[in-house]
Write a protein that holds these residues in place. Sequence first.
Motif: not given
Length: 379
Positions: A219-230, A203-217
Amino acid sequence: MTYNFSTKCIYGNNDATSCDKSGAISFPIYQTATFAHPGVGNSTGYDYSRLQNPTREQLEKVVCSLENGYDALAFSSGMAALTALMELFSPGDHIISGNDLYGGSIRLFNNINNKNLLKFDFIDTSKEDIEKYITPSTKAIYVETPTNPMMNVTDISKVAAIAKKYNILFIVDNTFLSPYFQNPIDLGADIVVHSGTKFLGGHNDTLAGFIVVNNEELSEKLRFILKTVGSGLAPFDSWLILRGIKTLAIRMERQQQNAIAIAQWLKANSKVKNVYYPGLPDHPGYEISKNQSRGFGSMLTFEVENSEIALHILSSVKLIQFAESLGGVETLITYPMTQTHADVPKDVREKNGITDNILRLSIGIEDVNDLINDLSQAL
């Protein structure tokens, strides 16, 4: 229980049970920065919204279910997602990338990531021999398919086999087709990225981005990055994307229906030199698209005879809006050389076919006859 796609757009793989005792049908916006703990060592499961928030978590579950992934992470924009993704790599790592990408991706790779000593080879992944570019330092292959804006189609399963052979990551930007028409993880990709601003939000009304992964390893690496860079997506924006996704299936069907009709009309117009749309049988990627996707999407690019005609169209459309972005319910026309790809060097743009005669259309859900009439009077 596993649901079909249209149902997953509303619930993900969850049932319809309310998330709280109020019985709210619309998932609540948890507009809070922090969460209280019942006691020391006792948590509700949420600590601080930079780490996780219930609204963002619900959105991530829905997107993960749509892409058939292990986990999905929601970011404040598509570029925030891609920036975080590049933190998986270290100085000296080499990445093979498609050469026809969104200009913001190229800008990130050539400026920020190069500064951090990542190395890139930009090639046509729809045609070239990828294996000859692989070196001992190669860590990933990154592709868009179809590409932005020239609509080149890469064989995802073929590239996935190469990535697995050399034990390197395979990353696919799936923004143009959305999970409704294409699921790269099912075809062998390790990571899928989206600009959620586009078709997922719709609807051209907000910004967002996604990363989808296929395994736990991953996921853990990227969740650490997400919480670190905010750079996680805020609660209200998460709710807007959740709301947009509810109509993803029906929007994509209508937009594709319109796009096919407009592509055929443009192809028959004497002032149009070329039409680039994977749903046309003479497109080089038509057969690959039929094999790996459930549809052709609603993005198309066309070339007119000269820049004067292109500029005239941009100033003459009345219903169609001259604007950047794509994937919303409104039809937008974009001039890649001055908008989405302005920061790409001129010689690189032209090598990829992005000249001042090129226009990109993101087809919306309007009545197709109104759209064709608008293009007709502009031409």
